[in-house]
Design a protein around this motif. Structure first.
Motif, short mmCIF file in Angstrom:
data_model
loop_
_atom_site.label_atom_id
_atom_site.label_comp_id
_atom_site.label_asym_id
_atom_site.label_seq_id
_atom_site.Cartn_x
_atom_site.Cartn_y
_atom_site.Cartn_z
N GLU A 1 0.82 -1.21 0.00
CA GLU A 1 0.00 0.00 0.00
C GLU A 1 0.86 1.27 0.00
OE1 GLU A 1 -3.75 0.06 1.36
OE2 GLU A 1 -3.79 -1.95 2.22
N ILE A 2 2.00 1.21 0.68
CA ILE A 2 2.89 2.37 0.68
C ILE A 2 3.45 2.59 -0.72
CG2 ILE A 2 5.11 3.25 1.54
CD1 ILE A 2 2.96 3.49 3.66
N ILE A 3 3.83 1.52 -1.38
CA ILE A 3 4.34 1.67 -2.75
C ILE A 3 3.23 2.21 -3.67
CG2 ILE A 3 5.28 0.41 -4.75
CD1 ILE A 3 7.32 0.83 -2.48
N ASP A 4 2.01 1.72 -3.47
CA ASP A 4 0.90 2.25 -4.27
C ASP A 4 0.69 3.74 -4.00
OD1 ASP A 4 0.51 -0.19 -5.40
OD2 ASP A 4 -1.22 -0.76 -4.18
N LEU A 5 0.82 4.13 -2.74
CA LEU A 5 0.71 5.55 -2.39
C LEU A 5 1.79 6.37 -3.11
CD1 LEU A 5 -0.31 7.91 -0.47
CD2 LEU A 5 1.46 7.17 1.12
N LEU A 6 3.01 5.86 -3.09
CA LEU A 6 4.10 6.58 -3.76
C LEU A 6 3.84 6.66 -5.27
CD1 LEU A 6 7.27 5.27 -1.88
CD2 LEU A 6 6.06 7.42 -1.54
N LYS A 7 3.30 5.58 -5.82
CA LYS A 7 2.97 5.58 -7.25
C LYS A 7 1.95 6.66 -7.57
CE LYS A 7 3.67 0.73 -8.56
NZ LYS A 7 3.04 -0.58 -8.67
N ARG A 8 0.93 6.78 -6.71
CA ARG A 8 -0.10 7.80 -6.94
C ARG A 8 0.49 9.20 -6.84
NH1 ARG A 8 -3.17 4.74 -3.60
NH2 ARG A 8 -3.03 6.17 -1.85
N LEU A 9 1.31 9.43 -5.81
CA LEU A 9 1.88 10.76 -5.62
C LEU A 9 2.79 11.14 -6.77
CD1 LEU A 9 2.63 10.72 -1.83
CD2 LEU A 9 0.78 11.88 -3.03
N ARG A 10 3.47 10.15 -7.27
CA ARG A 10 4.36 10.40 -8.39
C ARG A 10 3.53 10.83 -9.60
NH1 ARG A 10 6.58 5.47 -11.75
NH2 ARG A 10 7.59 6.68 -13.36
N GLN A 11 2.37 10.22 -9.80
CA GLN A 11 1.48 10.62 -10.89
C GLN A 11 0.92 12.02 -10.67
OE1 GLN A 11 0.42 9.25 -13.70
NE2 GLN A 11 1.66 7.39 -13.55
N GLN A 12 0.32 12.18 -9.46
CA GLN A 12 -0.39 13.43 -9.17
C GLN A 12 0.54 14.63 -9.09
OE1 GLN A 12 -2.26 12.49 -5.49
NE2 GLN A 12 -3.72 11.06 -6.42
N ARG A 13 1.66 14.43 -8.39
CA ARG A 13 2.53 15.58 -8.13
C ARG A 13 3.72 15.65 -9.07
NH1 ARG A 13 3.75 15.01 -1.68
NH2 ARG A 13 1.64 15.13 -0.85
N LYS A 14 3.85 14.69 -9.95
CA LYS A 14 5.04 14.57 -10.80
C LYS A 14 6.31 14.49 -9.95
CE LYS A 14 3.98 15.18 -15.39
NZ LYS A 14 3.41 13.82 -15.34
N MET A 15 6.17 13.83 -8.81
CA MET A 15 7.30 13.70 -7.90
C MET A 15 8.29 12.66 -8.44
SD MET A 15 6.97 12.77 -3.85
CE MET A 15 6.52 11.04 -4.03
N SER A 16 9.57 12.98 -8.36
CA SER A 16 10.60 12.00 -8.74
C SER A 16 11.03 11.24 -7.49
CB SER A 16 11.82 12.69 -9.34
OG SER A 16 11.43 13.59 -10.34
N ILE A 17 11.49 10.02 -7.68
CA ILE A 17 11.89 9.23 -6.52
C ILE A 17 13.24 8.55 -6.78
CG2 ILE A 17 11.25 7.30 -5.00
CD1 ILE A 17 8.31 7.91 -5.69
N LEU A 18 14.15 8.74 -5.84
CA LEU A 18 15.41 7.99 -5.83
C LEU A 18 15.23 6.93 -4.76
CD1 LEU A 18 18.36 7.80 -6.86
CD2 LEU A 18 19.00 9.32 -5.01
N LEU A 19 15.06 5.70 -5.19
CA LEU A 19 14.67 4.63 -4.27
C LEU A 19 15.84 3.68 -4.04
CD1 LEU A 19 12.30 2.97 -2.88
CD2 LEU A 19 12.24 1.71 -5.03
N ILE A 20 16.34 3.67 -2.82
CA ILE A 20 17.42 2.74 -2.48
C ILE A 20 16.78 1.53 -1.81
CG2 ILE A 20 19.52 2.44 -1.12
CD1 ILE A 20 19.83 5.53 -1.24
#
Ligand SMILES: Nc1ncnc2c1ncn2[C@@H]1O[C@H](COP(=O)(O)OP(=O)(O)OP(=O)(O)O)[C@@H](O)[C@H]1O
Ligand SMILES: Nc1ncnc2c1ncn2[C@@H]1O[C@H](COP(=O)(O)OP(=O)(O)OP(=O)(O)O)[C@@H](O)[C@H]1O
Ligand SMILES: [Mg+2]
Ligand SMILES: [Mg+2]
Lengths: 279, 265
Positions: free
Chosen positions: A194-213
């Motif tokens: 669910e957290i990954i799904d949340l990040l996926k949504r935010l990335r869509q909505q906010r055009k947020m970039s993610i550096l994921l280690i």
């Protein structure tokens, strides 16, 4: 078409010196992250993943303890060359962190609610009903009882709840780039998903970039656009996620993928890397 | 019917944390972290403990070594009830039972170098060891968790997450315990180092008959190491059984949900 690079790191080297010892933690690596892109960094424990992420906004000890070389271009500006005041405008606001170590971001003497409120205020100083925003952000990361948890201190939360509180804090800043260093290691797979799904949504909505280690190849496969593999301070392989996962070019990547334990595959011992591949 | 010896028996354990928040006139509801759970761990075996975040796994592990308050219930080590022993009386079990903590950052003394961190339990439990013997033992411990000997002089802040986690493992192994409570022992390790550490724990189990309570979120790792699995949700054990049957034919809705969320690729 490649997206415009938000972050462009070139020839980054990081060297620690203390007690007469020097450690070359990162050896001239280059990478970039585009707007709305998810770049995963995987690899050996101790290979320099966390320190390269921390170096972006000067979160490492200052010289002579730690020497950083190379250029870190953030939306066209070299973060290595700007003043500390200018950097404060970027750190935590444009670039936010979920730290691998909860102790780095959660202060033991303040309640969780207070700490998230502080993060919200940085981003939206004029906000009125700050409590509502705090509760909502805890709710977003699946904390069952946000009102209660907001009043608790970090040591009163389970490992996974601390981790989610950090995620809530980082997201409250509405960053352009989220640096997520092992963000789900303390979460059971249902909450992890669910957290990954949340990040996926935010990335869509906010055009947020993610550096994921991460050490979790399952998350990489389902979430990252590109992945880079680190070993001993170097990037040994990078590319589109599907390519790297399905046709890994470097022996280390191949070896690593072979080491992933899988459900339903009970063997006497887990597969390890041969000494030859390790070096 | 098996005749294996029960090394650890937990009977009707409840752990309630006293409530602190709220004003004094408000009713204080304690946090019921663990509610009436019972299980046993046989000598030389591994019991895997999985479950929801916040369901009481770490609390259960800590209750066994008196780091969380035992509200009610009993804890037996072999035949001896150890749940109610006070500090000094519990001392012999502190050596027999070690814990690898979930948070490798807060569990290592920041002011001590690795030699100091690993030596401390040796000084307490093996007072007759000479300095040279202790150092030698520390070097061996580092090697066993795949860290070089020259890391002995480094401080915790100079390590990566996975390196710190391995120092926590080395410290737990230092005093040659019989039972190790492993709370997410390999969560910060890349899959290759993880495999080496898991194999090491299994080798030690075969050679020395070590017993593990193994708490982890990675179901593939838990399946691999465990002889039996316990699933926790909201302070209770909701399902138990052998790993293959629990993970291929889960009965409880939480376990079913858990398995359906495992990322497959
Ligand atoms: N403050 C420091 N002083 C000296 N050495 C350091 C310091 N911080 C990190 N190092 C060293 O730098 C190297 C890279 O560390 P880093 O934390 O980036 O690893 P990592 O790839 O994140 O590993 P992990 O997956 O275990 O977290 C390691 O060998 C570590 O021991
Ligand atoms: N010192 C404490 N004071 C009050 N409540 C606590 C304390 N420690 C833990 N809790 C609460 O007890 C519950 C169980 O916590 P515990 O750490 O045992 O969970 P866990 O199963 O280990 O979860 P995770 O997988 O997230 O680590 C949580 O709701 C937590 O907030
Ligand atoms: Mg790291
Ligand atoms: Mg826990």
């Amino acid at each position: 078409m490649p997206s415009e690079p938000l972050l462009n790191v070139e020839n980054l080297s990081i060297t620690f010196s203390s007690h007469g010892r020097t450690t070359k933690a990162v050896k001239s690596i280059s990478f970039s992250v585009g707007t709305g892109e998810v770049l995963a960094v995987v690899g050996e424990s101790g290979s320099g993943k966390s320190v390269s992420a921390l170096s972006l906004t000067r979160l490492l000890p200052s010289p002579p303890l730690c020497d950083i070389q190379g250029s870190i271009l953030w939306r066209g500006r070299d973060l290595q060359k700007i003043t500390e005041d200018q950097l404060t405008q970027i750190r935590g606001k444009e670039i936010a962190y979920i730290f691998q170590d909860p102790g780095t971001s959660l202060n033991p003497v303040y309640t969780i609610g207070y700490q998230i409120a502080e993060a919200v205020k940085i981003h939206e100083p004029t906000i009125k009903d700050i409590d509502a925003v705090v509760y909502q952000s805890l709710h977003d990361v699946l904390i069952d009882n946000p009102h209660k948890v907001a009043q608790q201190y970090p040591h009163e939360l389970s490992g996974g709840m601390q981790q989610r509180a950090m995620i809530a804090m980082a997201l409250a800043c509405n960053p352009k780039l989220l640096v997520a260093d092992e963000p789900t290691t303390a979460l059971d797979v249902t909450i992890q998903k669910e957290i990954i799904d949340l990040l996926k949504r935010l990335r869509q909505q906010r055009k947020m970039s993610i550096l994921l280690i991460t050490h979790n190849f399952g998350i990489v496969a389902h979430f990252a656009d590109r992945v880079q593999v680190m070993r001993q301070g170097e990037i040994v392989e990078s590319g589109e996620t599907t390519t790297v996962m399905q046709n890994p070019a470097h022996p280390y990547t191949r070896g690593l993928i072979a080491c992933i334990p899988r459900l339903g595959q009970r063997r006497r011992r887990l597969t390890t890397l041969s000494e030859e591949i390790k070096n | 019917m098996s005749y294996s010896e029960n090394l650890l028996t937990v009977k009707n354990l409840s752990v309630h944390y006293p409530s602190r928040s709220g004003w004094f006139w408000q009713k204080k509801e304690p946090k019921r972290a663990v509610n009436d759970i019972s299980f046993t761990v046989s000598r030389g075996k591994t019991v895997g403990l999985v479950g929801e975040s916040g369901s009481g796994k770490s609390t259960t592990g800590k209750a066994i070594i008196k780091l969380s308050p035992l509200t009610s219930g009993q804890i037996f080590y072999q035949e001896k009830e150890i749940g109610k022993l006070d500090g000094a009386a519990f001392q012999p079990w502190r050596k027999k039972i070690q814990m690898i903590f979930q948070d490798p950052y807060n569990s290592l003394n920041p002011r001590s170098d690795v030699l100091g961190i690993l030596s401390e339990p040796l000084e307490i439990h093996f007072p007759s060891m000479t300095n040279a013997e202790r150092t030698e033992r520390c070097v061996d411990l580092l090697k066993s968790v795949k860290l070089p000997a020259d890391y002995l002089r480094r401080y915790p802040h100079e390590f990566s997450g996975g390196q710190r986690q391995r120092i926590g493992i080395a410290r737990a192994l230092a005093v040659q315990p019989e039972l190790i409570i492993c709370d997410e022992p390999v969560s910060a390790l890349d899959v290759s180092v993880q495999a080496e550490v898991v194999n090491l724990l299994q080798d030690l189990q075969e050679q020395l008959g070590l017993t593990y309570l193994f708490i982890a979120h990675d179901l593939a790792v838990v399946e691999h190491v465990s002889d039996e699995i316990l699933v926790m949700s909201q302070g209770k054990i909701v399902e138990t059984g052998n790993p293959t049957s629990v993970l291929t034919n889960p009965q409880h809705p939480y376990t079913q949900k858990l398995l359906s969320a495992v990322p497959r690729f």
